[in-house]
Design a protein around this motif. Structure first.
Motif, mmCIF file in Angstrom:
data_model
loop_
_atom_site.group_PDB
_atom_site.id
_atom_site.type_symbol
_atom_site.label_atom_id
_atom_site.label_comp_id
_atom_site.label_asym_id
_atom_site.label_seq_id
_atom_site.Cartn_x
_atom_site.Cartn_y
_atom_site.Cartn_z
ATOM 1 N N GLY A 219 0.837 -1.200 0.000
ATOM 2 C CA GLY A 219 0.000 0.000 0.000
ATOM 3 C C GLY A 219 0.869 1.248 0.000
ATOM 4 N N ASN A 220 0.806 1.995 -1.093
ATOM 5 C CA ASN A 220 1.582 3.235 -1.212
ATOM 6 C C ASN A 220 0.719 4.386 -0.710
ATOM 7 N N TRP A 221 1.052 4.893 0.472
ATOM 8 C CA TRP A 221 0.218 5.938 1.082
ATOM 9 C C TRP A 221 0.458 7.311 0.449
ATOM 10 N N LYS A 222 1.524 7.450 -0.322
ATOM 11 C CA LYS A 222 1.850 8.754 -0.927
ATOM 12 C C LYS A 222 1.895 9.831 0.172
ATOM 13 N N MET A 223 1.365 11.036 -0.066
ATOM 14 C CA MET A 223 1.433 12.090 0.961
ATOM 15 C C MET A 223 0.117 12.118 1.739
ATOM 16 N N GLY B 257 11.604 5.126 -7.980
ATOM 17 C CA GLY B 257 11.241 5.468 -9.353
ATOM 18 C C GLY B 257 9.742 5.558 -9.606
ATOM 19 N N HIS B 258 8.953 5.820 -8.563
ATOM 20 C CA HIS B 258 7.512 5.973 -8.785
ATOM 21 C C HIS B 258 7.277 7.069 -9.828
ATOM 22 N N SER B 259 6.240 6.904 -10.631
ATOM 23 C CA SER B 259 6.035 7.869 -11.730
ATOM 24 C C SER B 259 5.796 9.279 -11.207
ATOM 25 N N GLU B 260 5.240 9.399 -9.977
ATOM 26 C CA GLU B 260 5.069 10.757 -9.427
ATOM 27 C C GLU B 260 6.426 11.379 -9.098
ATOM 28 N N ARG B 261 7.401 10.584 -8.686
ATOM 29 C CA ARG B 261 8.769 11.094 -8.462
ATOM 30 C C ARG B 261 9.390 11.510 -9.807
ATOM 31 N N TYR C 85 4.957 -2.827 -12.285
ATOM 32 C CA TYR C 85 4.508 -2.267 -13.553
ATOM 33 C C TYR C 85 3.301 -1.378 -13.255
ATOM 34 N N GLU C 86 3.487 -0.077 -13.447
ATOM 35 C CA GLU C 86 2.404 0.869 -13.163
ATOM 36 C C GLU C 86 2.189 1.771 -14.374
ATOM 37 N N PRO C 87 1.232 1.394 -15.246
ATOM 38 C CA PRO C 87 0.958 2.279 -16.381
ATOM 39 C C PRO C 87 0.502 3.643 -15.854
ATOM 40 N N TRP D 166 -1.179 5.978 -17.039
ATOM 41 C CA TRP D 166 -2.578 6.323 -17.331
ATOM 42 C C TRP D 166 -3.553 5.642 -16.374
ATOM 43 N N ALA D 167 -3.076 4.668 -15.615
ATOM 44 C CA ALA D 167 -3.974 3.953 -14.699
ATOM 45 C C ALA D 167 -3.822 4.424 -13.256
ATOM 46 N N ILE D 168 -2.805 5.251 -12.979
ATOM 47 C CA ILE D 168 -2.542 5.632 -11.583
ATOM 48 C C ILE D 168 -3.502 6.728 -11.141
ATOM 49 N N GLY D 169 -4.303 6.415 -10.151
ATOM 50 C CA GLY D 169 -5.213 7.403 -9.567
ATOM 51 C C GLY D 169 -6.320 7.860 -10.494
ATOM 52 N N THR D 170 -6.529 7.151 -11.609
ATOM 53 C CA THR D 170 -7.509 7.605 -12.595
ATOM 54 C C THR D 170 -8.783 6.785 -12.561
ATOM 55 N N GLY E 10 0.367 -2.166 -10.661
ATOM 56 C CA GLY E 10 -0.170 -1.017 -9.937
ATOM 57 C C GLY E 10 -0.916 -0.097 -10.881
ATOM 58 N N GLY E 11 -1.954 0.528 -10.364
ATOM 59 C CA GLY E 11 -2.753 1.454 -11.173
ATOM 60 C C GLY E 11 -4.225 1.149 -10.944
ATOM 61 N N SER E 12 -4.849 1.887 -9.980
ATOM 62 C CA SER E 12 -6.275 1.738 -9.689
ATOM 63 C C SER E 12 -6.683 0.301 -9.356
ATOM 64 N N VAL E 13 -5.813 -0.391 -8.610
ATOM 65 C CA VAL E 13 -6.212 -1.709 -8.102
ATOM 66 C C VAL E 13 -7.198 -1.488 -6.949
ATOM 67 N N THR E 14 -8.264 -2.277 -6.942
ATOM 68 C CA THR E 14 -9.288 -2.187 -5.894
ATOM 69 C C THR E 14 -9.648 -3.609 -5.448
ATOM 70 N N ALA F 148 0.327 -6.632 -5.953
ATOM 71 C CA ALA F 148 -0.184 -5.330 -6.381
ATOM 72 C C ALA F 148 0.448 -4.213 -5.561
ATOM 73 N N LEU F 149 0.708 -3.104 -6.237
ATOM 74 C CA LEU F 149 1.110 -1.864 -5.570
ATOM 75 C C LEU F 149 -0.106 -0.941 -5.668
ATOM 76 N N VAL F 150 -0.643 -0.585 -4.510
ATOM 77 C CA VAL F 150 -1.962 0.050 -4.484
ATOM 78 C C VAL F 150 -1.884 1.398 -3.779
ATOM 79 N N GLY F 151 -2.410 2.430 -4.405
ATOM 80 C CA GLY F 151 -2.464 3.744 -3.775
ATOM 81 C C GLY F 151 -3.777 3.943 -3.045
ATOM 82 N N GLY F 152 -4.726 4.605 -3.730
ATOM 83 C CA GLY F 152 -5.990 5.011 -3.116
ATOM 84 C C GLY F 152 -6.680 3.925 -2.292
ATOM 85 N N ALA F 153 -6.806 2.737 -2.852
ATOM 86 C CA ALA F 153 -7.578 1.683 -2.166
ATOM 87 C C ALA F 153 -6.839 1.109 -0.966
HETATM 88 P P1 PGA Z 1 -3.592 4.097 -7.331
HETATM 89 O O1 PGA Z 1 -2.004 4.373 -7.178
HETATM 90 O O2 PGA Z 1 -3.842 2.692 -6.808
HETATM 91 O O3 PGA Z 1 -4.256 5.154 -6.510
HETATM 92 O O4 PGA Z 1 -3.903 4.176 -8.790
HETATM 93 C C1 PGA Z 1 -1.080 3.369 -7.447
HETATM 94 C C2 PGA Z 1 0.328 3.893 -7.243
HETATM 95 O O5 PGA Z 1 0.597 5.039 -7.606
HETATM 96 O O6 PGA Z 1 1.203 3.178 -6.721
#
Ligand code: PGA
Length: 276
Positions: A10-14, A109-113, A185-187, A189-193, A230-234, A250-255
């Protein structure tokens, strides 16, 4: 067959203050028994199912304390670390600082970095080399943008990012043989979308990555390297993604921010482990 088991990170980000970090762990601990299937305890005990959270820098110590008291093993990873061990790098933190807290995982190397903080394949490679050398486990993120996918350049981008972020086979191959390197692997276009790669798209990309790793380091090293999607996994799409042979977690942000959905993702991981 999930030969590499399943890792849910779980990637909590900020997100999450110290207080919220404590509340998250308390809720996960309180609800684990009813949220997880019976098979989860043996999957955790054998290491086939692994849980990881990736809090912001300030919460790392608090998360480590709480993880030691958790109902099941939860690894704590840093979102970033410098490749140098100390020095004049304002705003950074180093491997030895993390080691003193007992932290052995770092995201890289997260895409936000890459997008917001100027990370390049070169800085990502320096970090991979240095952190593996220091004994860390590294979750290395790569993935194409929407435009790159639409132009049919996905394989080219993944090849460039993966080979750019790894040391030459001759120089560092042995370091990858023990499963300490994890590729996510985090496309982009799928991150947080809310858009998720289909299981077929994820499996195709992961099979490409497995082949690239095999070509570079041999099949043994490649077969030990977990590949996360990773990318909008729920909790709703996790079962179908984790059913793919080359998706090892899975590498998961929001969920991952809601204790109940983090537990639901782990339940999906336990089911995937049980099916194999
Ligand atoms: P997301 O983020 O699950 O909110 O799309 C994934 C990530 O950035 O690692």
């Amino acid at each position: 067959m999930k030969t590499r088991g399943v890792l849910i990170a779980g990637n909590w980000k900020m997100n999450f203050t110290l207080r919220e970090t404590g509340e998250f762990f308390a809720k996960v601990k309180g609800d684990a028994a009813k949220a997880l299937p019976a098979s989860a305890s043996s999957a955790f005990a054998t290491g086939r199912l692994r849980a990881c959270v990736i809090p912001p820098m300030l919460s790392l110590g608090r998360a480590m304390e709480a993880a030691r008291e958790a109902a099941f093993p939860i690894a704590v990873a840093a979102q970033n670390a410098h490749w140098e061990k100390k020095g004049a790098f304002t705003g950074e933190l180093s491997g030895p600082m993390l080691q003193e807290l007992g932290i052995s995982w770092v995201l890289n190397g997260h895409s936000e970095r890459r997008q917001y903080f100027g990370e390049t394949d070169e800085t990502v490679r320096k970090r991979t080399e240095s952190l593996l050398e220091q004994g860390f486990r590294v979750i290395l993120c790569i993935g194409e943008t929407r435009e790159e996918r639409e132009k049919g350049r996905t394989t080219e981008v993944l090849t460039r990012q993966l080979s750019g972020a790894l040391p030459e086979a001759g120089k560092g191959a042995a370091k990858f043989l023990d499963g300490r390197l994890v590729i996510a692997y985090e496309p982009v276009w799928a991150i947080g979308t809310g858009l998720t790669a289909t299981p077929a798209q994820a499996e195709e990309a992961h099979a490409t990555l497995r082949k690239l790793l095999t070509d570079r380091f041999g099949s043994e090293a490649a077969s030990h390297t977990p590949l996360l999607y990773g990318g909008s996994v729920t909790p709703e799409n996790a079962d179908s993604l984790l059913a793919c042979p080359n998706v090892d977690g899975a590498l998961v942000g929001g969920a991952s921010l809601k204790p109940e959905s983090f537990l639901a993702l782990l339940a999906a991981g336990a089911r995937a482990c049980a099916q194999s």
